[in-house]
Structures are given as C-alpha cells and as structure tokens.
Write an enzyme that holds these catalytic residues in place. Structure first.
Site, PDB file in Angstrom:
ATOM      1  N   GLY A 113       4.558 -15.350  24.649  1.00  0.00           N
ATOM      2  CA  GLY A 113       4.064 -15.324  26.016  1.00  0.00           C
ATOM      3  C   GLY A 113       4.598 -14.153  26.803  1.00  0.00           C
ATOM      4  O   GLY A 113       4.040 -13.054  26.775  1.00  0.00           O
ATOM      5  N   ARG A 114       5.716 -14.354  27.505  1.00  0.00           N
ATOM      6  CA  ARG A 114       6.235 -13.374  28.459  1.00  0.00           C
ATOM      7  C   ARG A 114       6.453 -11.967  27.906  1.00  0.00           C
ATOM      8  O   ARG A 114       6.173 -10.991  28.619  1.00  0.00           O
ATOM      9  CB  ARG A 114       7.524 -13.917  29.088  1.00  0.00           C
ATOM     10  CG  ARG A 114       7.254 -15.007  30.114  1.00  0.00           C
ATOM     11  CD  ARG A 114       8.473 -15.832  30.438  1.00  0.00           C
ATOM     12  NE  ARG A 114       8.789 -16.778  29.365  1.00  0.00           N
ATOM     13  CZ  ARG A 114       9.725 -17.709  29.456  1.00  0.00           C
ATOM     14  NH1 ARG A 114      10.453 -17.811  30.554  1.00  0.00           N
ATOM     15  NH2 ARG A 114       9.940 -18.541  28.451  1.00  0.00           N
ATOM     16  N   ASP A 150       0.266 -17.956  30.441  1.00  0.00           N
ATOM     17  CA  ASP A 150       0.820 -18.767  31.535  1.00  0.00           C
ATOM     18  C   ASP A 150       0.597 -18.047  32.864  1.00  0.00           C
ATOM     19  O   ASP A 150       1.506 -17.417  33.425  1.00  0.00           O
ATOM     20  CB  ASP A 150       2.305 -19.042  31.281  1.00  0.00           C
ATOM     21  CG  ASP A 150       2.514 -19.862  30.020  1.00  0.00           C
ATOM     22  OD1 ASP A 150       1.705 -20.773  29.765  1.00  0.00           O
ATOM     23  OD2 ASP A 150       3.468 -19.585  29.284  1.00  0.00           O
ATOM     24  N   LYS A 202      -3.424 -19.134  24.028  1.00  0.00           N
ATOM     25  CA  LYS A 202      -2.896 -20.479  24.288  1.00  0.00           C
ATOM     26  C   LYS A 202      -2.981 -20.752  25.778  1.00  0.00           C
ATOM     27  O   LYS A 202      -2.437 -20.009  26.597  1.00  0.00           O
ATOM     28  CB  LYS A 202      -1.451 -20.624  23.820  1.00  0.00           C
ATOM     29  CG  LYS A 202      -0.895 -22.047  24.041  1.00  0.00           C
ATOM     30  CD  LYS A 202       0.513 -22.201  23.475  1.00  0.00           C
ATOM     31  CE  LYS A 202       1.589 -21.775  24.441  1.00  0.00           C
ATOM     32  NZ  LYS A 202       1.781 -22.751  25.568  1.00  0.00           N
ATOM     33  N   LYS A 230      -0.016 -31.156  25.221  1.00  0.00           N
ATOM     34  CA  LYS A 230       1.042 -32.069  24.748  1.00  0.00           C
ATOM     35  C   LYS A 230       0.827 -33.517  25.191  1.00  0.00           C
ATOM     36  O   LYS A 230       1.672 -34.120  25.842  1.00  0.00           O
ATOM     37  CB  LYS A 230       2.412 -31.575  25.218  1.00  0.00           C
ATOM     38  CG  LYS A 230       2.784 -30.186  24.720  1.00  0.00           C
ATOM     39  CD  LYS A 230       4.178 -29.795  25.194  1.00  0.00           C
ATOM     40  CE  LYS A 230       4.589 -28.432  24.685  1.00  0.00           C
ATOM     41  NZ  LYS A 230       3.840 -27.334  25.340  1.00  0.00           N
ATOM     42  N   LEU A 231      -0.301 -34.088  24.796  1.00  0.00           N
ATOM     43  CA  LEU A 231      -0.610 -35.464  25.185  1.00  0.00           C
ATOM     44  C   LEU A 231       0.415 -36.437  24.611  1.00  0.00           C
ATOM     45  O   LEU A 231       0.858 -36.291  23.467  1.00  0.00           O
ATOM     46  CB  LEU A 231      -2.017 -35.855  24.733  1.00  0.00           C
ATOM     47  CG  LEU A 231      -3.155 -35.351  25.638  1.00  0.00           C
ATOM     48  CD1 LEU A 231      -3.412 -33.868  25.430  1.00  0.00           C
ATOM     49  CD2 LEU A 231      -4.429 -36.140  25.388  1.00  0.00           C
ATOM     50  N   HIS A 232       0.789 -37.426  25.417  1.00  0.00           N
ATOM     51  CA  HIS A 232       1.804 -38.399  25.021  1.00  0.00           C
ATOM     52  C   HIS A 232       1.563 -39.669  25.828  1.00  0.00           C
ATOM     53  O   HIS A 232       1.966 -39.772  26.979  1.00  0.00           O
ATOM     54  CB  HIS A 232       3.191 -37.825  25.300  1.00  0.00           C
ATOM     55  CG  HIS A 232       4.304 -38.632  24.726  1.00  0.00           C
ATOM     56  ND1 HIS A 232       5.609 -38.202  24.732  1.00  0.00           N
ATOM     57  CD2 HIS A 232       4.327 -39.841  24.103  1.00  0.00           C
ATOM     58  CE1 HIS A 232       6.386 -39.106  24.155  1.00  0.00           C
ATOM     59  NE2 HIS A 232       5.627 -40.121  23.776  1.00  0.00           N
ATOM     60  N   ASP A 233       0.880 -40.630  25.211  1.00  0.00           N
ATOM     61  CA  ASP A 233       0.543 -41.869  25.915  1.00  0.00           C
ATOM     62  C   ASP A 233       0.196 -42.919  24.862  1.00  0.00           C
ATOM     63  O   ASP A 233       0.358 -42.686  23.666  1.00  0.00           O
ATOM     64  CB  ASP A 233      -0.649 -41.614  26.858  1.00  0.00           C
ATOM     65  CG  ASP A 233      -0.606 -42.482  28.110  1.00  0.00           C
ATOM     66  OD1 ASP A 233      -0.399 -43.709  27.966  1.00  0.00           O
ATOM     67  OD2 ASP A 233      -0.780 -41.949  29.223  1.00  0.00           O
ATOM     68  N   ILE A 234      -0.301 -44.063  25.299  1.00  0.00           N
ATOM     69  CA  ILE A 234      -0.699 -45.077  24.334  1.00  0.00           C
ATOM     70  C   ILE A 234      -1.884 -44.554  23.535  1.00  0.00           C
ATOM     71  O   ILE A 234      -2.637 -43.697  24.015  1.00  0.00           O
ATOM     72  CB  ILE A 234      -1.021 -46.418  25.023  1.00  0.00           C
ATOM     73  CG1 ILE A 234      -2.222 -46.274  25.974  1.00  0.00           C
ATOM     74  CG2 ILE A 234       0.203 -46.958  25.756  1.00  0.00           C
ATOM     75  CD1 ILE A 234      -2.694 -47.602  26.553  1.00  0.00           C
ATOM     76  N   PRO A 235      -2.079 -45.026  22.301  1.00  0.00           N
ATOM     77  CA  PRO A 235      -3.103 -44.454  21.413  1.00  0.00           C
ATOM     78  C   PRO A 235      -4.502 -44.381  22.005  1.00  0.00           C
ATOM     79  O   PRO A 235      -5.178 -43.351  21.887  1.00  0.00           O
ATOM     80  CB  PRO A 235      -3.056 -45.391  20.192  1.00  0.00           C
ATOM     81  CG  PRO A 235      -1.649 -45.878  20.162  1.00  0.00           C
ATOM     82  CD  PRO A 235      -1.248 -46.039  21.599  1.00  0.00           C
ATOM     83  N   THR A 266      -5.519 -44.251  25.138  1.00  0.00           N
ATOM     84  CA  THR A 266      -5.600 -43.255  26.206  1.00  0.00           C
ATOM     85  C   THR A 266      -5.617 -41.844  25.650  1.00  0.00           C
ATOM     86  O   THR A 266      -6.391 -40.988  26.089  1.00  0.00           O
ATOM     87  CB  THR A 266      -4.419 -43.428  27.181  1.00  0.00           C
ATOM     88  OG1 THR A 266      -4.489 -44.736  27.749  1.00  0.00           O
ATOM     89  CG2 THR A 266      -4.454 -42.397  28.293  1.00  0.00           C
ATOM     90  N   ARG A 293      10.788 -13.637  19.607  1.00  0.00           N
ATOM     91  CA  ARG A 293      11.229 -12.469  20.358  1.00  0.00           C
ATOM     92  C   ARG A 293      11.638 -11.365  19.388  1.00  0.00           C
ATOM     93  O   ARG A 293      12.353 -11.623  18.420  1.00  0.00           O
ATOM     94  CB  ARG A 293      12.432 -12.813  21.252  1.00  0.00           C
ATOM     95  CG  ARG A 293      12.141 -13.890  22.310  1.00  0.00           C
ATOM     96  CD  ARG A 293      11.200 -13.373  23.375  1.00  0.00           C
ATOM     97  NE  ARG A 293      11.011 -14.311  24.459  1.00  0.00           N
ATOM     98  CZ  ARG A 293      10.011 -15.210  24.510  1.00  0.00           C
ATOM     99  NH1 ARG A 293       9.151 -15.294  23.501  1.00  0.00           N
ATOM    100  NH2 ARG A 293       9.888 -16.009  25.560  1.00  0.00           N
ATOM    101  N   THR A 348      11.341 -26.012  21.520  1.00  0.00           N
ATOM    102  CA  THR A 348      12.308 -24.976  21.156  1.00  0.00           C
ATOM    103  C   THR A 348      13.364 -24.764  22.240  1.00  0.00           C
ATOM    104  O   THR A 348      14.300 -23.988  22.049  1.00  0.00           O
ATOM    105  CB  THR A 348      11.613 -23.638  20.842  1.00  0.00           C
ATOM    106  OG1 THR A 348      10.718 -23.307  21.909  1.00  0.00           O
ATOM    107  CG2 THR A 348      10.845 -23.729  19.538  1.00  0.00           C
ATOM    108  N   ASP A 395      -2.809 -26.325  24.899  1.00  0.00           N
ATOM    109  CA  ASP A 395      -1.473 -26.891  24.725  1.00  0.00           C
ATOM    110  C   ASP A 395      -1.140 -27.834  25.884  1.00  0.00           C
ATOM    111  O   ASP A 395      -0.431 -27.457  26.818  1.00  0.00           O
ATOM    112  CB  ASP A 395      -0.457 -25.753  24.641  1.00  0.00           C
ATOM    113  CG  ASP A 395       0.940 -26.238  24.306  1.00  0.00           C
ATOM    114  OD1 ASP A 395       1.062 -27.335  23.716  1.00  0.00           O
ATOM    115  OD2 ASP A 395       1.908 -25.515  24.618  1.00  0.00           O
TER     116      ASP A 395
END
Length: 229
Positions: free
Chosen positions: A206-207, A10, A32, A61-66, A68, A178, A116, A59
């Site tokens: 990550g961090r 990130d 990632k 995180k696609l979230h739309d109509i199928p 698209t 962690r 999470t 990463d």
C-alpha cells in the site's frame, strides 16, 4: 503458479483513487479495496473498476454468524470481484457458508489468519491465545482448507510452511511487504524477495506505492523483486 503485486488503495474517495491511477496509464494493476474506500464510495465504484478491466480484491474481513456472512458475501460476489476476505477466527461453519455463497461465481474466499500487526505478545496478552503465533496461523489455515476456502492471508514468514507442509494448492496472500526496513504498523513485515522465496502467491503493498512521488516506478520495482524478473 500465478503471482502478482496487489496495490492496497487506501484512499478517502474516488477522486484520490483516479488521480493515483493516472500514473499507471495503460497498466491495469490488481487493486485491493478496503474499508476506507468502500465505505466512501460503495458498490458503484467497484462495478466501474471491474468494467474498466481492473481485478479487485475486496478486503472487508467479514466476521459474523454463518447466515449473515453468507448473505453479505452473495451481495459482494455479484459485483464480480476476484477475492473477498473473511476472518478464519469466525470458525469453520462460517467459512463454509462463505465458500458456498460464491459457488458458480469467479470470486474466491480468503481467510485472514492473524493480522500482520499482531505479534506474539499481543496474541498472548491482548487476545489471550496462549500458543505460538505460527501454530495459530497454521491451525487456522488447516481449518480454512477443510472449509473449502481458496486462500489465506498470512505473513511471508508463515507462507513457506503453509505451502510446503499444509498444502501447495492453497493461495497465500501476504501484506506487510517492504523493500526497505520500514515496517509501519506491520509487526511481521518482510521483503518481496523473501515472499517470493517462501512461495507467496500475491503480495499486497500500500503506502510505499500509493504515497510515492512516482507510484508506477515503485510498483514496477516491487513487481521485479517479487517476480524475479
């Protein structure tokens, strides 16, 4: 079963990433790439990293109509990334479209069950899902499996049940790992050893690694605890 530690990169741009990767010398960790870095650099950086021998978990995180989602997945899969995420809450038809879009490519689709950062109270009060969190995660996992998805994003708390009761063949990728008690914004954080014992395939860190004074040393520590080496 292949297991590995994936580093969540990130960063604000390529220069920060390159300075970070210098610590690893000849080591090629699994990376990632999320919104922050992808929006800053676009597809060019992904292509360069893959050519240099890095495995990439994209990463977004696609979230739309199928339709698209399928069109977006095709563009991303053409880069040769290992994993791409979609939200399981987008429904089975959307997940099926994502899986079809990566046919004949090395890319695997992962479905995000519940972030999470979500706990039981947030699930009920903010999202208005009046079910136990573990039941929602398990139900979304069953849907993902039926849709042909290759793996799920879940916490290590849920992974043990998923691997032993739902399917040993579905990949479980777990963020919020962690070694110490620090949780940051992960409500369901666990340790690498806990993830190992609960049959997690990949942990995402990550961090704790990216902000460490010696990232390679911390990375190897997480790897040792997770892989039991």
């Amino acid at each position: 079963m292949e297991r590995d530690v994936i580093i969540a990169c990130d960063f604000d741009g390529e220069l920060q990433l390159r300075n970070f990767l210098k610590y690893f010398k000849s080591e090629k960790p699994f990376l990632k790439i999320g919104y922050q870095l992808f929006y800053a650099t676009g597809k060019d950086l992904i292509s360069k990293l893959i050519q240099e021998g890095y495995r990439i978990f994209l990463d977004l995180k696609l979230h739309d109509i199928p339709t698209t989602v399928a069109k977006g997945i095709k563009q991303l899969a053409s880069l040769g990334v290992s994993f791409i995420t979609v939200h399981a809450s987008g429904g089975m038809e959307m997940m099926q479209a994502a899986v079809q879009a990566v046919q004949n490519t090395p890319t695997k689709i992962l479905a995000v069950t519940q972030l999470t950062s979500i706990d039981q109270q947030k699930l009920e009060v903010e999202i208005l899902i009046d079910r136990k969190l573990k039941d929602v995660v398990n139900h979304y996992t069953v849907n993902a499996l039926e849709a042909g998805v290759h793996g799920v994003i879940c916490s290590a708390v849920e992974a043990g049940y998923i691997k032993t009761k739902i399917s040993p063949n579905i990949l479980c990728i777990t963020p919020g790992i962690r070694i110490n008690d620090q949780q940051d914004d992960h409500a369901r954080a666990t340790t690498p050893k806990f993830a190992h014992n609960n049959h997690v395939d990949y942990i995402v860190v990550g961090r704790p690694i990216t902000t460490a004074s010696n990232p390679l040393q911390v990375y190897l520590l997480y790897k040792q605890e997770f892989l039991g080496e």
